[in-house]
Every structure is written in C-alpha cells, then in structure tokens.
Design a protein around this motif. Structure first.
Motif, PDB file in Angstrom:
ATOM      1  N   VAL A 160      43.896  44.764  36.351  1.00  8.03           N
ATOM      2  CA  VAL A 160      43.676  43.532  37.124  1.00  8.03           C
ATOM      3  C   VAL A 160      44.394  42.355  36.449  1.00  8.03           C
ATOM      4  CG1 VAL A 160      41.921  41.956  38.025  1.00  8.03           C
ATOM      5  CG2 VAL A 160      41.518  44.408  38.023  1.00  8.03           C
ATOM      6  N   LEU A 161      44.366  42.341  35.125  1.00 13.72           N
ATOM      7  CA  LEU A 161      45.067  41.276  34.409  1.00 13.72           C
ATOM      8  C   LEU A 161      46.577  41.372  34.652  1.00 13.72           C
ATOM      9  CD1 LEU A 161      45.004  38.890  32.537  1.00 13.72           C
ATOM     10  CD2 LEU A 161      44.719  40.424  30.595  1.00 13.72           C
ATOM     11  N   SER A 162      47.053  42.594  34.702  1.00 12.72           N
ATOM     12  CA  SER A 162      48.469  42.800  34.956  1.00 12.72           C
ATOM     13  C   SER A 162      48.843  42.361  36.387  1.00 12.72           C
ATOM     14  CB  SER A 162      48.740  44.288  34.738  1.00 12.72           C
ATOM     15  OG  SER A 162      50.077  44.544  34.716  1.00 12.72           O
ATOM     16  N   LEU A 163      47.959  42.637  37.345  1.00 12.55           N
ATOM     17  CA  LEU A 163      48.197  42.162  38.724  1.00 12.55           C
ATOM     18  C   LEU A 163      48.174  40.633  38.750  1.00 12.55           C
ATOM     19  CD1 LEU A 163      45.872  44.610  40.760  1.00 12.55           C
ATOM     20  CD2 LEU A 163      48.326  44.853  40.333  1.00 12.55           C
ATOM     21  N   ILE A 276      41.552  37.907  42.375  1.00 13.13           N
ATOM     22  CA  ILE A 276      42.897  38.407  42.031  1.00 13.13           C
ATOM     23  C   ILE A 276      43.293  39.520  43.005  1.00 13.13           C
ATOM     24  CG2 ILE A 276      44.190  39.715  40.278  1.00 13.13           C
ATOM     25  CD1 ILE A 276      42.479  38.044  38.181  1.00 13.13           C
ATOM     26  N   LEU A 277      42.367  40.453  43.247  1.00 20.80           N
ATOM     27  CA  LEU A 277      42.693  41.570  44.151  1.00 20.80           C
ATOM     28  C   LEU A 277      42.966  41.066  45.566  1.00 20.80           C
ATOM     29  CD1 LEU A 277      40.124  44.298  43.034  1.00 20.80           C
ATOM     30  CD2 LEU A 277      42.448  43.913  42.233  1.00 20.80           C
ATOM     31  N   PRO A 309      38.464  48.659  44.229  1.00 16.53           N
ATOM     32  CA  PRO A 309      37.884  47.565  43.429  1.00 16.53           C
ATOM     33  C   PRO A 309      38.418  47.494  41.998  1.00 16.53           C
ATOM     34  CG  PRO A 309      36.181  48.741  44.633  1.00 16.53           C
ATOM     35  CD  PRO A 309      37.436  49.527  44.825  1.00 16.53           C
ATOM     36  N   ARG A 310      39.052  48.564  41.514  1.00 14.84           N
ATOM     37  CA  ARG A 310      39.631  48.503  40.154  1.00 14.84           C
ATOM     38  C   ARG A 310      41.077  48.025  40.169  1.00 14.84           C
ATOM     39  NH1 ARG A 310      39.169  54.651  39.120  1.00 14.84           N
ATOM     40  NH2 ARG A 310      40.037  54.460  41.224  1.00 14.84           N
ATOM     41  N   GLY A 311      41.664  47.925  41.370  1.00 16.72           N
ATOM     42  CA  GLY A 311      43.051  47.447  41.466  1.00 16.72           C
ATOM     43  C   GLY A 311      44.049  48.557  41.742  1.00 16.72           C
ATOM     44  N   PHE A 312      43.583  49.794  41.902  1.00 16.66           N
ATOM     45  CA  PHE A 312      44.514  50.890  42.202  1.00 16.66           C
ATOM     46  C   PHE A 312      44.853  50.898  43.691  1.00 16.66           C
ATOM     47  CE2 PHE A 312      42.472  52.457  38.291  1.00 16.66           C
ATOM     48  CZ  PHE A 312      43.612  52.647  37.526  1.00 16.66           C
TER      49      PHE A 312
END
Ligand code: BTN
Length: 332
Positions: A160-163, A276-277, A309-312
């Motif tokens: 998520v930080l990378s996104l 963020i997502l 929800p985890r960003g995948f």
C-alpha cells in the motif's frame, strides 16, 4: 560482478551554488567563497571547475570572482533541503555517479541510516527495476531517488505504501503541470500517452510482523529527449510529452513533499489505507474492466476487477477470479 564505487558529491559544491544563487546579481569574489566554505582560493577554483564539469554554468575566474549564468538544475542537497524543510526528508545525499540509489540506500539503512534519508544521483550505472529489469538512467536527464523509511507497520502494508508512492509521483507531476494526467499501472508504473515515464521499486527488510526498514526508489524520465532503440516504443519523458524542459529540483521537491503527506497519513491517520486504494483505482485505467495479459509464474489473461483490501490486483479469468501477487501486466 564488482560495481564502480559510488561518487558522492562534495557538499562544498552545493554550498558554493547556494552562495552564488543568493548573490545572483553580483560577482562573488573567490576570497568571499573561500571564507564561507573554509578553504583557500585555489581550492575554490578547483571546485568551480568541478561544478562546470557537472554542467553548472559559472562565469568568471579567480581574479574576477564568480557569477552563475543560469540557475543550475542539479539535485544538490543545498538546493533541495530548503524546499523540503517541513518533511521527514532531512538527510539528503547527492551522488554524481552511483551504481543504484536503491542499493546504496538499502546498504545505508542496514548500517543505521535514519528515517528520511534520501539518496539522489545524477547518473546510475546499474539502475534496477522490478524483477530483473534495468532502469535506463541517462545523466542529469531524470530523477533517480531512493528514500529510507522506518514505518511502524506490518510488512503486508508495504504494498500500500508503494502504491501511495505512485500517487505521490502523480501529484508531484500535476503540481508542476496540471494539464498532465498520469495513468497508474498496477503496481508501480506511471504512464503518459500509454508509455511509461516512471517506475518505482520498493524493497524492504522485515520480520514477519514488522518492517525494519523500507526503501522506495523512484525513477522518473524527466528531460530525456530520446531513448535507446529497445525502449523507444515503451518509454516517454515529461519533456517529450509536454514539449518543454522541466526543473528536476522542483519536481523532486514536490515529490518528497507529496510522499511525506502520503506516508505520514498512512502511518498516522485512520482510513488512509482505504483512501490510497480508492485513489489509486480512481487514477488507474488498468484497475478495473481492462483486458490484460499477466506474466507471473507462467502467463494468463483476464479482465481486471479492482484491488483487494491489501492492494493486490484482482483479475477475472475463464477459470475464476485470480489475485496477481507480483506479475507484470500488459493491456491486450
Ligand atoms: C520499475 O519500473 O521496474 C522500477 C524502476 C525503479 C527505478 C528507480 S531509479 C532510482 C532507484 N534506484 C534503482 O536502482 N531503481 C530505482
């Protein structure tokens, strides 16, 4: 293979540039510069020659004194630091040549570099991308920047930080030119006119439950006028898209400020993860309803269905829904 040693920039160069910028309308004597940086006039001459070799346009010589002809666009700590005062990024290191800013940042973090350390280079000789890819790092044309963070987060939040870093690059580009509308391609590419101008490589050292440190490396094609043959159809630069030269100093400062906002929100503000997502999906033409080919332990095709929800990334295939963990995505 042994890589060439990193060539760190003498911090006195930045102090000279700062001094000349602060007295832009007058000629500054060699003696004044020598006094300010605590050296002799002949050493000042040597440093001025070094600045010239880095492309800084300085008029004058030891007898007359020195004056800048143009404001230099080098990512020197002395030029950037005043622009990012209120951020976590308070330890800026500049190299005129380096293997990879990410490798240097990871090594420095392992040796205890504090949170907010920033590693910038004019040129990388071994710039790295995701997987085994290289990152084309032409001298003084791009931003090659890696930051060290020490978030109190589980390693599962690194994605998520990378996104969020992608969102930060997008915001920085738009701060300088609001006509541009970068498209985010999961997980970490930014595109303009369908071509890539930015890639992000996030690496970390973690225990199962906590991140020890994390390095976010950002490569932005800024003032590249052309690319090698193998990249020509895939890559672009901000200059090629906007038909104008960009200030790398202003862009880097905008990037560090927006990265600071995303980061401090994520570690401290309820709901930031979800925000963020949501914003990533909003600014990504790839996140939903896009027919894609995925290269990940073999290849498969499907239609994107948003982020979990985890960003995948979720992809609907003929055999059901699949979660993309680290693959490379191509629109088809
Ligand atoms: C990708 O697109 O696969 C990621 C590219 C990341 C490139 C940047 S440039 C600064 C930092 N140092 C590196 O070696 N890589 C990252």
């Amino acid at each position: 293979m042994l890589s060439a040693p990193a060539q760190k920039t003498d911090t006195r160069l930045g102090r000279i540039v700062r001094l000349l910028m602060d007295h832009a309308t007058v000629v500054v004597s060699g003696t004044k510069i020598a006094d300010e940086i605590g050296t002799g006039r002949s050493e000042v001459w040597r440093l001025i020659q070094q600045l010239r070799s880095l492309g800084v346009d300085v008029a004058g010589h030891p007898a007359s004194g020195y004056q800048l002809r143009t404001v230099p666009d080098l990512l020197l700590a002395d030029l950037l630091a005043p622009l990012v005062k209120s951020t976590v990024f308070q330890h800026i290191h500049h190299y005129y040549k380096i293997g990879s800013t990410n490798s240097t940042a990871m090594e420095a973090a392992a040796e205890g570099a504090p949170e907010g350390s920033v590693y910038l280079a004019e040129e990388q000789t071994a710039g790295r991308g995701r997987g085994a890819h290289d990152w084309h790092s032409a001298r003084s044309a791009g931003v090659y920047c890696s930051v060290v963070l020490r978030p109190i987060l589980p390693p599962s939040d690194a994605l998520v930080l990378s996104l969020a870093a992608g969102l930060a690059v997008r915001a920085a580009v738009r701060e300088l030119d609001s006509r541009l509308n970068p498209d985010l391609k999961w997980p970490n590419d930014l595109l303009l006119d369908g071509k890539k101008f930015c890639g992000i490589l996030t690496e970390m050292n973690a225990e199962a439950t906590r991140v020890r440190y994390l390095v976010i490396g950002v490569g932005i094609n800024v003032n590249h006028a052309k690319f090698p043959d193998d990249l020509r159809d895939l890559a672009t630069s901000l200059r090629l898209i906007s038909s104008s030269e960009w200030s790398r100093v202003e862009l880097t400062a905008a990037l560090l400020k927006s990265l600071h906002r995303e980061y401090t929100d994520l570690v401290g503000k309820p709901g930031a993860h979800e925000s963020i997502l949501r914003r990533f999906a909003e600014h990504s033409s790839y996140a939903r309803g896009r027919k894609v080919h995925i290269e990940e332990n073999g290849a498969f095709e499907g239609v994107t269905e948003g982020l979990d929800p985890r960003g995948f990334l979720q992809v609907r295939t003929e055999r059901g829904s699949r979660t993309v963990l680290s693959g490379t995505i191509r629109a088809i």
